[in-house]
Motif scaffolding. Structure first.
Motif, PDB file in Angstrom:
ATOM      1  N   SER A 126       3.551  82.202  44.672  1.00 38.08           N
ATOM      2  CA  SER A 126       4.174  82.456  45.969  1.00 38.08           C
ATOM      3  C   SER A 126       4.601  83.917  46.117  1.00 38.08           C
ATOM      4  O   SER A 126       4.469  84.513  47.183  1.00 38.08           O
ATOM      5  CB  SER A 126       5.368  81.526  46.163  1.00 38.08           C
ATOM      6  OG  SER A 126       6.317  81.726  45.123  1.00 38.08           O
ATOM      7  N   LYS A 127       5.125  84.525  45.035  1.00 39.64           N
ATOM      8  CA  LYS A 127       5.541  85.921  45.113  1.00 39.64           C
ATOM      9  C   LYS A 127       4.358  86.855  45.344  1.00 39.64           C
ATOM     10  O   LYS A 127       4.424  87.783  46.149  1.00 39.64           O
ATOM     11  CB  LYS A 127       6.286  86.309  43.838  1.00 39.64           C
ATOM     12  CG  LYS A 127       7.624  85.612  43.667  1.00 39.64           C
ATOM     13  CD  LYS A 127       8.330  86.098  42.414  1.00 39.64           C
ATOM     14  CE  LYS A 127       9.686  85.427  42.256  1.00 39.64           C
ATOM     15  NZ  LYS A 127      10.395  85.878  41.036  1.00 39.64           N
ATOM     16  N   LYS A 128       3.276  86.621  44.606  1.00 38.70           N
ATOM     17  CA  LYS A 128       2.084  87.445  44.801  1.00 38.70           C
ATOM     18  C   LYS A 128       1.530  87.291  46.209  1.00 38.70           C
ATOM     19  O   LYS A 128       1.082  88.269  46.825  1.00 38.70           O
ATOM     20  CB  LYS A 128       1.011  87.064  43.774  1.00 38.70           C
ATOM     21  CG  LYS A 128       1.376  87.389  42.332  1.00 38.70           C
ATOM     22  CD  LYS A 128       0.234  87.015  41.405  1.00 38.70           C
ATOM     23  CE  LYS A 128       0.585  87.334  39.953  1.00 38.70           C
ATOM     24  NZ  LYS A 128      -0.538  86.960  39.031  1.00 38.70           N
ATOM     25  N   MET A 129       1.567  86.063  46.707  1.00 38.24           N
ATOM     26  CA  MET A 129       1.035  85.836  48.052  1.00 38.24           C
ATOM     27  C   MET A 129       1.881  86.553  49.092  1.00 38.24           C
ATOM     28  O   MET A 129       1.361  87.141  50.041  1.00 38.24           O
ATOM     29  CB  MET A 129       0.983  84.335  48.346  1.00 38.24           C
ATOM     30  CG  MET A 129       0.262  84.006  49.650  1.00 38.24           C
ATOM     31  SD  MET A 129       0.316  82.261  50.029  1.00 38.24           S
ATOM     32  CE  MET A 129       2.052  82.052  50.359  1.00 38.24           C
ATOM     33  N   LEU A 130       3.215  86.525  48.947  1.00 32.76           N
ATOM     34  CA  LEU A 130       4.078  87.213  49.890  1.00 32.76           C
ATOM     35  C   LEU A 130       3.832  88.715  49.857  1.00 32.76           C
ATOM     36  O   LEU A 130       3.761  89.362  50.905  1.00 32.76           O
ATOM     37  CB  LEU A 130       5.539  86.909  49.566  1.00 32.76           C
ATOM     38  CG  LEU A 130       6.579  87.594  50.454  1.00 32.76           C
ATOM     39  CD1 LEU A 130       6.385  87.190  51.903  1.00 32.76           C
ATOM     40  CD2 LEU A 130       7.989  87.259  49.983  1.00 32.76           C
ATOM     41  N   ALA A 131       3.683  89.289  48.654  1.00 33.34           N
ATOM     42  CA  ALA A 131       3.388  90.722  48.560  1.00 33.34           C
ATOM     43  C   ALA A 131       2.051  91.060  49.209  1.00 33.34           C
ATOM     44  O   ALA A 131       1.923  92.079  49.907  1.00 33.34           O
ATOM     45  CB  ALA A 131       3.392  91.151  47.098  1.00 33.34           C
ATOM     46  N   HIS A 132       1.057  90.198  49.007  1.00 30.56           N
ATOM     47  CA  HIS A 132      -0.247  90.430  49.627  1.00 30.56           C
ATOM     48  C   HIS A 132      -0.154  90.343  51.154  1.00 30.56           C
ATOM     49  O   HIS A 132      -0.751  91.160  51.864  1.00 30.56           O
ATOM     50  CB  HIS A 132      -1.254  89.413  49.100  1.00 30.56           C
ATOM     51  CG  HIS A 132      -2.579  89.448  49.789  1.00 30.56           C
ATOM     52  ND1 HIS A 132      -3.542  90.395  49.511  1.00 30.56           N
ATOM     53  CD2 HIS A 132      -3.102  88.656  50.779  1.00 30.56           C
ATOM     54  CE1 HIS A 132      -4.601  90.196  50.285  1.00 30.56           C
ATOM     55  NE2 HIS A 132      -4.353  89.145  51.050  1.00 30.56           N
ATOM     56  N   GLN A 133       0.589  89.375  51.649  1.00 32.18           N
ATOM     57  CA  GLN A 133       0.719  89.231  53.093  1.00 32.18           C
ATOM     58  C   GLN A 133       1.458  90.416  53.712  1.00 32.18           C
ATOM     59  O   GLN A 133       1.119  90.876  54.802  1.00 32.18           O
ATOM     60  CB  GLN A 133       1.435  87.924  53.417  1.00 32.18           C
ATOM     61  CG  GLN A 133       0.592  86.694  53.132  1.00 32.18           C
ATOM     62  CD  GLN A 133       1.366  85.404  53.281  1.00 32.18           C
ATOM     63  OE1 GLN A 133       2.592  85.377  53.164  1.00 32.18           O
ATOM     64  NE2 GLN A 133       0.668  84.315  53.542  1.00 32.18           N
ATOM     65  N   LEU A 134       2.469  90.925  53.023  1.00 28.19           N
ATOM     66  CA  LEU A 134       3.176  92.100  53.527  1.00 28.19           C
ATOM     67  C   LEU A 134       2.275  93.330  53.524  1.00 28.19           C
ATOM     68  O   LEU A 134       2.321  94.153  54.452  1.00 28.19           O
ATOM     69  CB  LEU A 134       4.425  92.356  52.684  1.00 28.19           C
ATOM     70  CG  LEU A 134       5.563  91.350  52.851  1.00 28.19           C
ATOM     71  CD1 LEU A 134       6.673  91.643  51.873  1.00 28.19           C
ATOM     72  CD2 LEU A 134       6.095  91.376  54.279  1.00 28.19           C
ATOM     73  N   THR A 135       1.452  93.460  52.500  1.00 32.02           N
ATOM     74  CA  THR A 135       0.503  94.575  52.467  1.00 32.02           C
ATOM     75  C   THR A 135      -0.495  94.470  53.614  1.00 32.02           C
ATOM     76  O   THR A 135      -0.821  95.466  54.271  1.00 32.02           O
ATOM     77  CB  THR A 135      -0.246  94.591  51.126  1.00 32.02           C
ATOM     78  OG1 THR A 135       0.709  94.654  50.056  1.00 32.02           O
ATOM     79  CG2 THR A 135      -1.171  95.776  51.040  1.00 32.02           C
ATOM     80  N   THR A 136      -0.973  93.261  53.858  1.00 29.19           N
ATOM     81  CA  THR A 136      -1.900  93.059  54.982  1.00 29.19           C
ATOM     82  C   THR A 136      -1.223  93.367  56.308  1.00 29.19           C
ATOM     83  O   THR A 136      -1.822  93.963  57.211  1.00 29.19           O
ATOM     84  CB  THR A 136      -2.411  91.611  54.982  1.00 29.19           C
ATOM     85  OG1 THR A 136      -2.998  91.311  53.710  1.00 29.19           O
ATOM     86  CG2 THR A 136      -3.435  91.394  56.081  1.00 29.19           C
ATOM     87  N   LYS A 137       0.054  92.979  56.439  1.00 29.89           N
ATOM     88  CA  LYS A 137       0.794  93.269  57.660  1.00 29.89           C
ATOM     89  C   LYS A 137       0.975  94.766  57.844  1.00 29.89           C
ATOM     90  O   LYS A 137       0.884  95.287  58.969  1.00 29.89           O
ATOM     91  CB  LYS A 137       2.158  92.575  57.609  1.00 29.89           C
ATOM     92  CG  LYS A 137       2.891  92.568  58.941  1.00 29.89           C
ATOM     93  CD  LYS A 137       2.190  91.685  59.937  1.00 29.89           C
ATOM     94  CE  LYS A 137       2.925  91.629  61.253  1.00 29.89           C
ATOM     95  NZ  LYS A 137       2.256  90.774  62.238  1.00 29.89           N
ATOM     96  N   ASP A 138       1.210  95.484  56.752  1.00 32.69           N
ATOM     97  CA  ASP A 138       1.336  96.936  56.833  1.00 32.69           C
ATOM     98  C   ASP A 138       0.042  97.567  57.340  1.00 32.69           C
ATOM     99  O   ASP A 138       0.069  98.501  58.153  1.00 32.69           O
ATOM    100  CB  ASP A 138       1.695  97.513  55.467  1.00 32.69           C
ATOM    101  CG  ASP A 138       3.116  97.161  55.060  1.00 32.69           C
ATOM    102  OD1 ASP A 138       3.909  96.820  55.956  1.00 32.69           O
ATOM    103  OD2 ASP A 138       3.417  97.219  53.859  1.00 32.69           O
TER     104      ASP A 138
END
Length: 492
Positions: A126-138
Motif C-alpha cells: 500500500s505504501k509503494k502504491m501511494l508513492a507511485h500514485q503521488l508521483t503520477t499525480k505530480d
C-alpha cells in the motif's frame, strides 16, 4: 498451468458469469474475462509442481502468497497492476469460501488463512502504491493543460468543423473523417472533460433523441447511457447549442451514405468501437497550433483542476457530477500534494497558530491533583492489589452511593465553590483595573481577543450566577438529607 485451467474450467465459467451479471455489456464481459485471467495466473504461480491440484490444497501457502507481489514486480508489472491482481484474488477467495468447488479439500480455517495472507500482501504494497500514485499525480499536474489552451482549442475547433463537414459532403475520404473525429472530440472534451468512451459508444438514437429546451430550441442535451461510470452517475450528458448540434446532424447525413454496420455515431469499417480516437484528437490539437500532446485524461484532469481552483465547492461538485467525475480520490491527492503557493499559504496558517495570544490558562501549568475519597481506592490501586481476602474492612463501603463517599463529595464541592468565588472576585478586580487604565485608547473600534473574551464573560455572568445559585440550593438540600436521622440509619 494448463492442468489448472482444465480442472477449474467449469468453476471459472460460473465465476465469470457471476461477475458479468444478468445484462452484461461488451465492456462488462471484457472486464470479467480480465479478472479471471489474473486469477488463473495466481493459481499457476501457487500450483507450481504441486500434484494436489484437484483438491486445491496448493493454496494453503501463506508465505508464498505474500511473496507474489515481488514476483509480479520482477516480471515487469507496475505496483498498481500488482494491486489490481491482489484485489481480484481477494474477491475470488471470498467467493471461493462461500461456494467452494466440489473437489476442494480446504477447511474453512485454511481458506480464512489464505484470505488473511492476501490481505497482508495488499497491505504490504500500500505504501509503494501511494508513492507511485503521488508521483503520477505530480506528472499530471506538471503538464496540465492551461485555461488558455482549452479556450484556443474550442475556438479553433469551432472554425475547422464546418469546413470539414463541407469537404466531407463534397468528397468523402477516410482522412477527412478521422480529422472530423479528432476536432469534434477535442471540442467536447475541452469543455466537459468526458472520457473517450463517451464518444466511442455514442449511438445515433441517442443523438436524434436529444431533449430540447424551449421554443425555438435553445439547446440540446445528449445522454450517453453506456460509459465507464454509468452505474454511479447515470448517463453522461452533453449540452450542445443549436449550431453545435447541427454539426452532428450534418455528420449523420454523411454517415448514412457510408452504410456502416453498427449504430455508433463515430463508426469504423468494422463492427467494433473506434480505437484510435486519441491519435485523431492529438493530430487536431497539433494542427490548431496548441502546445503539448495531451490525451483525453489530460484534458479531463485540466477541466477538473481548473474547476476546483475557479469555482466554489458547491459549483465544483455540480461540475464534477455533470462530467461523471468522483472528486474523492482527487481531493485526497490534492491534500497530499500542494504547489509552492499553497504550501506558502499553509505555512502562514502555522505561523498564525503560534503567534496569536493564548486565551485560556497557561499551557505549561501543571494539572491539578485530583483528590480521592479516603474510603475508596483508585482504579490503579485496585488493579495493583493482589489480596484475595473477602473480609470487609470497617472503613470501606460497598456500592455506589455510600454515606462516606457522599460526605466526601460534599466537602470537595464546598471547596470548589470557595475557589470559584475567589476566582470571580479576581476577575472582577481585573475588569475594574482595565476600565481605569484603558484611557482614550479604549474608544478605538479595534478590539483585541482579550477584550472580546471579557465582553463575552460579562454577557454570560447572569447565567453563571443563576447556575451557581442552583448548585448552592442543591448542596443545601443534600446537607439536610445527610443530617436527617433517617439517612444516618440507611445502609449502603
Amino acid at each position: 498451468m494448463f492442468i489448472v485451467i482444465f480442472l477449474t474450467k467449469n468453476y471459472f465459467k460460473q465465476y465469470q458469469a457471476f461477475h458479468e451479471g444478468s445484462c452484461p455489456s461488451a465492456k462488462h464481459r471484457e472486464n470479467a474475462f480480465s479478472k479471471v485471467s489474473r486469477i488463473r495466473s495466481f493459481l499457476a504461480f501457487m500450483a507450481g509442481k504441486d500434484s494436489s491440484l484437484a483438491t486445491w490444497r496448493f493454496l494453503d501457502k501463506a508465505e508464498q502468497i505474500i511473496q507474489w507481489p515481488n514476483v509480479l514486480s520482477a516480471s515487469g508489472k507496475n505496483v498498481t497492476t500488482a494491486y489490481f491482481y491482489l484485489r481480484n484474488v481477494l474477491q475470488f477467495m471470498v467467493y471461493f469460501k462461500e461456494t467452494p468447488p466440489k473437489l476442494a479439500r480446504l477447511s474453512q480455517s485454511q481458506i480464512t488463512g489464505v484470505i488473511r495472507a492476501v490481505r497482508q500482501a495488499i497491505k504490504s504494497i500500500s505504501k509503494k502504491m501511494l508513492a507511485h500514485q503521488l508521483t503520477t499525480k505530480d506528472k499530471k499536474l506538471s503538464k496540465v493543460v492551461s485555461q488558455e489552451s482549452l479556450r484556443r482549442c474550442q475556438v479553433g475547433a469551432r472554425k475547422a468543423i464546418p469546413k470539414l463537414l463541407k469537404e466531407l459532403r463534397e468528397d468523402y475520404t477516410v482522412q477527412l473523417r478521422n480529422a472530423f473525429y479528432g476536432y469534434y472530440s477535442a471540442f467536447i472534451a475541452s469543455i466537459y472533460g468526458h472520457r473517450p468512451g463517451v464518444f466511442k459508444i455514442m449511438t445515433v438514437a441517442e443523438v436524434r433523441g436529444a431533449a430540447t429546451e424551449g421554443r425555438p430550441p435553445t439547446g440540446y442535451v445528449i445522454r450517453v447511457n453506456e460509459h465507464k461510470t454509468s452505474k454511479d452517475f447515470g448517463p453522461a450528458q452533453i449540452f450542445l447549442e443549436p449550431e453545435e448540434y447541427g454539426w452532428l446532424l450534418k455528420w449523420l447525413q454523411v454517415r448514412e451514405t457510408c452504410n456502416p454496420a453498427g449504430d455508433r455515431v463515430f463508426f469504423t469499417p468494422g463492427k467494433g468501437p473506434l480505437k484510435n480516437l486519441v491519435r485523431y484528437m492529438q493530430e487536431a490539437w497539433a494542427e490548431m497550433g496548441l502546445p503539448g500532446k495531451p490525451t483525453f485524461i489530460d484534458l479531463r484532469t485540466a477541466v477538473s483542476a481548473h474547476a476546483k481552483n475557479v469555482h466554489t465547492p458547491e459549483v465544483r461538485s455540480k461540475v464534477a457530477k455533470f462530467m461523471c467525475h468522483n472528486t474523492t480520490t482527487a481531493d485526497r491527492y490534492y491534500a497530499l500534494h500542494m504547489d509552492m503557493e499553497q504550501s506558502r499559504a499553509m505555512r502562514r496558517h502555522f505561523e498564525e497558530a503560534s503567534t496569536l495570544p493564548h486565551l485560556g490558562g497557561s499551557p505549561s501549568s501543571p494539572p491539578k491533583a485530583k483528590k480521592v475519597c479516603p474510603g475508596k481506592a483508585t482504579a490503579q490501586e485496585e488493579s495493583d492489589s493482589t489480596s484475595l481476602s473477602d473480609e470487609a474492612f470497617p472503613f470501606q463501603e460497598s456500592g455506589d452511593s455510600c454515606l462516606e463517599e457522599e460526605r466526601w463529595e460534599l466537602e470537595m464541592e464546598e471547596e470548589e465553590e470557595g475557589r470559584e468565588e475567589e476566582e470571580g472576585q479576581e476577575e472582577q478586580g481585573e475588569e475594574e483595573e482595565e476600565d481605569v487604565t484603558a484611557g482614550p485608547a479604549a474608544s478605538t473600534p479595534v478590539k483585541t481577543q482579550r477584550e472580546m473574551y471579557i465582553n463575552l464573560m460579562v454577557r454570560l455572568s447572569p447565567l453563571e450566577s443563576s447556575f451557581k445559585a442552583s448548585r448552592r440550593a442543591l448542596r443545601a438540600a443534600r446537607r439536610v438529607a445527610l443530617k436527617s436521622p433517617r439517612t444516618e440509619k440507611k445502609k449502603c
